[in-house]
Write a protein that holds these residues in place. Structure first.
Motif, PDB file in Angstrom:
ATOM      1  N   VAL A  39     -14.869 -15.644 -11.403  1.00  0.00           N
ATOM      2  CA  VAL A  39     -15.617 -14.772 -10.490  1.00  0.00           C
ATOM      3  C   VAL A  39     -14.756 -13.668  -9.868  1.00  0.00           C
ATOM      4  N   GLY A  40     -13.437 -13.765 -10.011  1.00  0.00           N
ATOM      5  CA  GLY A  40     -12.567 -12.712  -9.472  1.00  0.00           C
ATOM      6  C   GLY A  40     -12.085 -13.015  -8.064  1.00  0.00           C
ATOM      7  N   SER A  41     -10.958 -12.421  -7.688  1.00  0.00           N
ATOM      8  CA  SER A  41     -10.316 -12.756  -6.407  1.00  0.00           C
ATOM      9  C   SER A  41     -11.119 -12.282  -5.204  1.00  0.00           C
ATOM     10  N   GLU A  42     -11.949 -11.255  -5.389  1.00  0.00           N
ATOM     11  CA  GLU A  42     -12.727 -10.759  -4.248  1.00  0.00           C
ATOM     12  C   GLU A  42     -13.713 -11.821  -3.757  1.00  0.00           C
ATOM     13  N   ALA A  43     -14.122 -12.709  -4.650  1.00  0.00           N
ATOM     14  CA  ALA A  43     -15.054 -13.772  -4.261  1.00  0.00           C
ATOM     15  C   ALA A  43     -14.387 -14.779  -3.327  1.00  0.00           C
ATOM     16  N   CYS A  44     -13.064 -14.789  -3.294  1.00  0.00           N
ATOM     17  CA  CYS A  44     -12.329 -15.747  -2.453  1.00  0.00           C
ATOM     18  C   CYS A  44     -12.161 -15.215  -1.028  1.00  0.00           C
ATOM     19  N   LEU A  45     -12.267 -13.879  -0.891  1.00  0.00           N
ATOM     20  CA  LEU A  45     -11.957 -13.197   0.371  1.00  0.00           C
ATOM     21  C   LEU A  45     -12.719 -13.738   1.589  1.00  0.00           C
ATOM     22  N   PRO A  46     -14.051 -13.945   1.521  1.00  0.00           N
ATOM     23  CA  PRO A  46     -14.771 -14.332   2.728  1.00  0.00           C
ATOM     24  C   PRO A  46     -14.209 -15.585   3.405  1.00  0.00           C
ATOM     25  N   CYS A  47     -13.780 -16.572   2.642  1.00  0.00           N
ATOM     26  CA  CYS A  47     -13.284 -17.821   3.238  1.00  0.00           C
ATOM     27  C   CYS A  47     -11.763 -17.870   3.328  1.00  0.00           C
ATOM     28  N   HIS A  48     -11.083 -17.149   2.444  1.00  0.00           N
ATOM     29  CA  HIS A  48      -9.612 -17.263   2.372  1.00  0.00           C
ATOM     30  C   HIS A  48      -8.981 -15.905   2.683  1.00  0.00           C
ATOM     31  N   THR A  49      -9.244 -15.408   3.886  1.00  0.00           N
ATOM     32  CA  THR A  49      -8.807 -14.062   4.262  1.00  0.00           C
ATOM     33  C   THR A  49      -7.291 -13.915   4.194  1.00  0.00           C
ATOM     34  N   GLN A  50      -6.592 -14.910   4.764  1.00  0.00           N
ATOM     35  CA  GLN A  50      -5.135 -14.811   4.835  1.00  0.00           C
ATOM     36  C   GLN A  50      -4.513 -14.877   3.437  1.00  0.00           C
ATOM     37  N   GLU A  51      -5.019 -15.801   2.631  1.00  0.00           N
ATOM     38  CA  GLU A  51      -4.490 -15.953   1.271  1.00  0.00           C
ATOM     39  C   GLU A  51      -4.755 -14.685   0.457  1.00  0.00           C
ATOM     40  N   HIS A  52      -5.935 -14.118   0.694  1.00  0.00           N
ATOM     41  CA  HIS A  52      -6.293 -12.891  -0.023  1.00  0.00           C
ATOM     42  C   HIS A  52      -5.342 -11.759   0.358  1.00  0.00           C
ATOM     43  N   ALA A  53      -4.997 -11.696   1.656  1.00  0.00           N
ATOM     44  CA  ALA A  53      -4.095 -10.629   2.118  1.00  0.00           C
ATOM     45  C   ALA A  53      -2.704 -10.810   1.504  1.00  0.00           C
ATOM     46  N   ILE A  54      -2.247 -12.071   1.409  1.00  0.00           N
ATOM     47  CA  ILE A  54      -0.928 -12.331   0.799  1.00  0.00           C
ATOM     48  C   ILE A  54      -0.958 -11.908  -0.669  1.00  0.00           C
ATOM     49  N   TRP A  55      -2.046 -12.273  -1.328  1.00  0.00           N
ATOM     50  CA  TRP A  55      -2.174 -11.894  -2.743  1.00  0.00           C
ATOM     51  C   TRP A  55      -2.179 -10.378  -2.898  1.00  0.00           C
ATOM     52  N   LYS A  56      -2.929  -9.724  -2.029  1.00  0.00           N
ATOM     53  CA  LYS A  56      -3.057  -8.263  -2.108  1.00  0.00           C
ATOM     54  C   LYS A  56      -1.699  -7.593  -1.933  1.00  0.00           C
ATOM     55  N   GLY A  57      -0.856  -8.200  -1.098  1.00  0.00           N
ATOM     56  CA  GLY A  57       0.461  -7.615  -0.855  1.00  0.00           C
ATOM     57  C   GLY A  57       1.485  -7.985  -1.925  1.00  0.00           C
ATOM     58  N   SER A  58       1.100  -8.835  -2.850  1.00  0.00           N
ATOM     59  CA  SER A  58       2.057  -9.271  -3.882  1.00  0.00           C
ATOM     60  C   SER A  58       1.930  -8.395  -5.125  1.00  0.00           C
ATOM     61  N   ARG A  59       2.919  -8.513  -5.996  1.00  0.00           N
ATOM     62  CA  ARG A  59       2.875  -7.726  -7.245  1.00  0.00           C
ATOM     63  C   ARG A  59       1.844  -8.284  -8.217  1.00  0.00           C
ATOM     64  N   HIS A  60       1.403  -9.510  -7.974  1.00  0.00           N
ATOM     65  CA  HIS A  60       0.333 -10.053  -8.824  1.00  0.00           C
ATOM     66  C   HIS A  60      -0.912  -9.165  -8.771  1.00  0.00           C
ATOM     67  N   SER A  61      -1.175  -8.583  -7.592  1.00  0.00           N
ATOM     68  CA  SER A  61      -2.425  -7.824  -7.425  1.00  0.00           C
ATOM     69  C   SER A  61      -2.380  -6.461  -8.121  1.00  0.00           C
ATOM     70  N   SER A  62      -1.213  -6.095  -8.641  1.00  0.00           N
ATOM     71  CA  SER A  62      -1.146  -4.840  -9.409  1.00  0.00           C
ATOM     72  C   SER A  62      -0.515  -5.096 -10.777  1.00  0.00           C
ATOM     73  N   ALA A  63      -0.719  -6.306 -11.286  1.00  0.00           N
ATOM     74  CA  ALA A  63      -0.024  -6.710 -12.527  1.00  0.00           C
ATOM     75  C   ALA A  63      -0.457  -5.874 -13.726  1.00  0.00           C
ATOM     76  N   LEU A  64      -1.720  -5.499 -13.766  1.00  0.00           N
ATOM     77  CA  LEU A  64      -2.166  -4.730 -14.938  1.00  0.00           C
ATOM     78  C   LEU A  64      -1.577  -3.316 -14.918  1.00  0.00           C
ATOM     79  N   ALA A  65      -1.402  -2.783 -13.705  1.00  0.00           N
ATOM     80  CA  ALA A  65      -0.847  -1.422 -13.593  1.00  0.00           C
ATOM     81  C   ALA A  65       0.556  -1.343 -14.187  1.00  0.00           C
ATOM     82  N   THR A  66       1.319  -2.448 -14.090  1.00  0.00           N
ATOM     83  CA  THR A  66       2.678  -2.418 -14.657  1.00  0.00           C
ATOM     84  C   THR A  66       2.614  -2.277 -16.176  1.00  0.00           C
ATOM     85  N   LEU A  67       1.582  -2.851 -16.787  1.00  0.00           N
ATOM     86  CA  LEU A  67       1.413  -2.671 -18.235  1.00  0.00           C
ATOM     87  C   LEU A  67       0.921  -1.255 -18.534  1.00  0.00           C
TER      88      LEU A  67
END
Lengths: 537, 437
Positions: free
Chosen positions: B301-329
């Motif tokens: 379902v994608g990471s945005e579906a996690c945001l409503p309940c897991h705000t803090q985890e989503h913010a950590i993910w957003k700040g990590s390089r995982h959240s822009s992994a495709l851009a590196t390719l």
């Protein structure tokens, strides 16, 4: 607890701290510290103080001698220098690096440096430590590097300054380029970084310096000694394991020195599972048990484990690791991987050997790529697997007979057979084979890539195995190429031709694309179209 | 003392010039050996410490090949059968021609490409594809040996059965090596490339003491020094074309061995960079990513579906390089390369997984479900279907040796540490790490 504190143990007597050097320490740093410790032991506190003046404090001053830098390069080199200083400033526990005159580290430049015997290349930079004079460390950077010589780039200046500061902070040279202690003489646009393990070593060094300085202030003694590494193994062979099983390696480490031996290990691959850092007291022995994670490999595997210690004579010892890995899941295609069809359905055969570990859920087999019907039968027989160094031997497994109707097939297609497993690391085991109908061109396009100014040849095979045919003509819709074809098999009844495509080398800059039309004597396939593409210039 | 050391180290050009002029009368040769590529054409561009790749290799070859040079490739054009393997082999052949390679070994594993593709490669390599074992034919015009300067180069398959199965005429290894040695001219420096391992190379050296150098296959890194069997030196390039080897020929002897790691210190060769870009375009145009086999799994379902309940985890993910992994390719043109994309998106092997940035934007990049698995049921009924707890194993699927050589779980975990404190590190993997450190 930080690693730095682990290496400082105040146990011998209430007033006598023991210093022990971290793995990865620079020999020159260790030498000066040991000389200071000896001076303290002899009650020569002033001498110890003078020796300690050579070691880093809370600030590191750096002198920048830009006299030999061409004027046009000065701004970019200064920017590179400042970037290197900023890299160190990212870590609050590290001393601040400041620009100054008559500093501990001096950086200067020369048009060209002499050969580095170790690399066979002109040195990119040379470091020289001096005794009791300023600067303590002089680093001369060549204004060119490599063979043939290339002008030194700002990134290389940045890297050399990071290396210089790392060296001054007592970090021994590392074989791993990209780290603060891993330098190269080669031209490079790669930017080195400062790694956590390196920071740990520096923190430990700084703690040792602080202990020695305190001892000078308090006019007390410090205990130190040299570690001497001995190991039982030169190389390790785990024999054969099944994919996924860890390899049982063991290395015995003995410390024959007078000081504590500190070690850490690092593999040359993420699959080498090193062991946590540790210590060995003088006269004692420990065993370490690294292993290779064999999940992603089959066949012979050769890796390395590097043991870093504070034995200055053997600071990095390499252990070759060897293992032969048998795959858990194995497929065989006894009749080859290409099924050639005419107008009638044909059957391909593949065999999935009973897994050496885990289970294959054959009832959930999925076939993709083309419409098929298939049968699964229990199988036993003898097959060889030369890639796994296995001659003919008895095996059991599941035999798949996959029937393909050529009705909707043209040319060549890839067919995949996938079987889910209960193995987390390999949830699906898969094999592929090819099915082909009629006359085909292989490769099925002439990819010419980047075309030079000159003639260049390419080729393709036009074939229908076992069913002879004739090519009547081959023509291209472009004047940039010429064509030639000839049978590769019996010219009276050929079933294969080689078509040579020659780019004439005269196309203007830009794409060279088009289609080759091959006319055959087969009324069902009178014409084959073969695309070609490339870029001239 | 410092002045003396500096004088010795810094630009004593006159001495160097004198040394060079003395040597100028004797022709000097450099031998450069690369290869054992095995489908590893290039790092994905995802982590900078990745080494190897044909762009760096040719850059290194050009640096080392000054004056007279013998440039050899120990083979490994392909590891699998399929369109991408064929495209890689084409690109590799183009790069080796650009590098002015003198001989490229035909390996037993290359048989997987089939005779037609190998036939095309022999033309593309223009007389460089070497095999003393497989008999040359109209469709497979291999060269049995290569002569250049003082060198004679042969190529022996240790396990030629795959070529026999293709209907080619093949000699056994011992017979092929003997035939090569029998044809040597007096004074030649014989070099043998083989696809066999160390044991096979030792055997060939013992039976053919005339050989001066044998290049064999081995995983891992090259040797720190050549193995000596009589007067024969045995070396290996090591896995996936991540190194090149260099020798100098001095008075008929091979000296100054160096194994050079192709790290980021080597810039890309501009000509081969163009060849590589053309390869990537070809992979994208052929739609190989779209053609990947997919299985039916629980729905992503994608990471945005996690945001409503897991705000803090989503913010950590957003700040990590995982959240822009495709851009590196995307920055390196690998965004449609099946070799790379699976580790930069969510669920590439699933029917409900990533298709493209446009079609499935929330499944682009490495997301929550890349590690925790498909989340549709959890997002619908979180208590009934708790999200899977994962450990180090979920990282090492992608952070493995060749792609993430500096990976250290504890260091990297700190960059993305998330979840309630009491739940952090409760999986077996985390516990093990805590105990051992």
């Amino acid at each position: 607890m930080t690693l730095a504190l682990c290496f400082l143990v105040a146990t011998v007597a209430q007033e006598t701290p023991v210093i022990s050097f971290p793995p990865g320490v620079h020999p020159e740093f260790q030498r000066v510290c040991l000389a200071a410790q000896l001076a303290l032991s002899a009650g020569q506190f002033d001498k110890a103080g003078r020796l300690l003046d050579r070691l880093p404090g809370s600030e590191i001053q750096l002198e920048w001698d830009d006299r030999n830098i061409p004027a046009g390069n000065r701004p970019s080199f200064e920017q590179a220098r400042d970037e290197a200083i900023a890299q160190w400033a990212r870590f609050p526990a590290m001393p601040r690096v400041l620009l100054a005159k008559k500093a501990a580290i001096k950086v200067s430049f020369e048009p060209k440096l002499n050969l580095n015997v170790a690399t066979g290349l002109p040195a990119g930079a040379v470091s020289i430590y001096s005794e009791g004079t300023t600067p303590r460390l002089e680093v001369v950077i060549g204004l060119s590097r490599g063979v043939p010589a290339e002008p030194t780039k700002p990134t290389e200046v940045r890297n050399e300054i990071i290396h210089a500061v790392a060296s001054y902070l007592g970090l021994g040279e590392s074989p791993l380029f990209g780290t603060a202690a891993g330098r190269t003489d080669l031209p490079s646009s790669g930017r080195v970084g400062i790694f956590p393990l390196e920071l740990d070593t520096i923190k430990a060094n700084l703690a040792i310096v602080a202990t020695l300085r305190k001892a000078v202030q308090e006019r007390s003694k410090v205990v130190a000694g040299s570690a001497k590494l001995a190991t039982d193994a030169g190389s390790l062979d785990a024999g054969e394991v099944i994919q996924g099983q860890p390899t049982p390696y063991s290395i015995q480490i003995t410390n024959n020195g007078t000081g504590v031996l500190n070690y850490r290990t690092q593999g040359d691959c993420g699959c080498v599972k090193a062991v946590p850092p540790g210590t060995v007291k003088p006269g004692e022995t420990v065993f370490i048990r690294p292993h290779i994670d064999t999940t992603d490999f089959v066949g012979e595997l050769n890796k390395k484990l590097i043991l870093f210690t504070n034995d200055t004579e053997e600071p990095a010892k390499t252990f070759p690791l060897k293992v032969f890995i048998r795959p858990k899941f194995r497929w065989f295609a006894p009749n080859g991987v290409v099924l050639v069809l005419d107008d009638k359905p044909g059957t391909a055969e593949v065999i999935l050997q009973t897994p050496l570990a885990g289970t294959a859920k054959t009832e959930k087999t999925h076939i993709d790529g083309i419409e098929t019907t298939f049968q699964m039968l229990p199988w036993s027989g003898e097959l060889a697997d030369p890639e796994m160094r296995e001659g003919k031997r008895a095996r059991t497994g599941t035999r798949y007979l996959i029937t393909i109707d050529p009705k909707n097939l043209t040319g060549r297609r890839m067919v995949g057979v996938s079987v889910p497993t209960d193995d987390r690391s390999q949830p699906v085991t898969r094999t592929t084979f090819l099915v082909q109908k009629g006359i085909i061109c292989l490769p099925n396009e002439v990819f010419m890539g980047q075309l030079p100014a000159g003639v260049k040849k390419f080729s393709t095979l036009v074939s229908r195995p076992g069913k002879p045919f004739k090519i009547r003509s081959a023509t291209a819709d472009s004047a940039e190429i010429s064509l030639k074809f000839a049978p590769t098999t019996d010219s009276a009844r050929p079933d294969e031709y080689k078509l040579e495509v020659t780019y004439l080398g005269k196309a203007p800059f830009g794409p060279v694309t088009g289609t080759i039309t091959i006319v055959t004597d087969d009324p069902k396939q009178p014409k084959l179209l073969l695309p070609f593409q490339g870029t001239a210039g | 003392m410092k002045a003396a050391a500096l004088f010795a180290a810094v630009g004593v050009l006159s001495a160097l010039v004198g040394f060079s002029s003395q040597k100028a009368s004797a022709p000097e040769w450099t031998v450069i050996i690369g290869g054992q590529t095995d489908g590893y054409l290039s790092p994905c561009g995802c982590t900078k410490p990745m080494s190897g790749g044909i762009r760096r290799r040719v850059s290194a070859i050009r640096q080392l090949a000054t004056g007279n040079a013998l440039i050899l490739d120990s083979g490994g054009l392909a590891v699998g059968a399929g369109p991408q393997d064929e495209m890689k082999a084409d690109a590799l052949a183009e790069a080796l021609v650009s590098a002015k390679a003198d001989a490229v070994l035909l390996s037993g594993a290359d048989a997987v490409l089939g005779v037609a593709n190998l036939s095309s490669l022999t033309t593309r390599l223009d007389g460089r594809l070497l095999s003393t074992s497989v008999t040359a034919s109209d469709r497979l015009p291999l060269v049995p040996s290569v002569a250049k300067g003082p060198f004679a180069v042969g190529g022996v398959l240790v396990n030629p059965s795959a070529f026999r199965a293709l209907g080619e005429t093949v000699r056994d290894p011992a017979e092929a090596a003997e035939a090569f040695v029998a044809e040597l001219s007096p004074g030649a420096v014989p070099v043998l490339l083989t696809d066999g391992g160390k044991d096979a190379a030792v055997d060939l050296a013992e039976k053919n003491p005339e050989l001066r150098l044998i290049v064999f296959r081995q995983t891992g890194e090259p040797l720190t020094a050549p193995i000596k069997v009589g007067k024969t030196l045995l070396v290996t390039v090591g896995e996936q074309g991540k190194h090149v080897l260099r020798f100098k020929l001095d008075a008929g002897a091979l000296t100054e061995y160096r194994a050079i790691r192709l790290g980021q210190e080597y810039d890309d060769d501009p000509k081969v960079a163009v060849i590589h870009q053309a390869y990537l375009r070809r992979v994208a145009d052929a739609g190989l990513l779209e053609a990947l086999p997919r299985t039916v799994t629980d729905r992503y379902v994608g990471s945005e579906a996690c945001l409503p309940c897991h705000t803090q985890e989503h913010a950590i993910w957003k700040g990590s390089r995982h959240s822009s992994a495709l851009a590196t390719l995307e920055a390196d043109g690998h965004q449609r390369d099946p070799d790379c994309v699976s580790c930069h998106v969510v669920g590439l092997d699933s029917e409900s997984g990533f298709r493209s940035r446009e079609k499935t934007p929330t499944l682009s990049d490495v997301g929550c479900e890349s590690c925790h698995g498909p989340g549709e049921r959890h997002s619908r009924e979180p208590k009934r279907f708790p999200f899977k707890k994962v450990g180090e194993d979920s990282c090492t699927g992608c952070h493995r040796g060749s792609t993430s050589p500096n990976f250290d779980f504890l260091t990297y975990w700190k960059k993305i540490q998330h979840g309630p404190v009491e739940n952090q590190g409760i999986s077996s993997g985390h516990e093990e790490i805590k105990k051992t450190r």
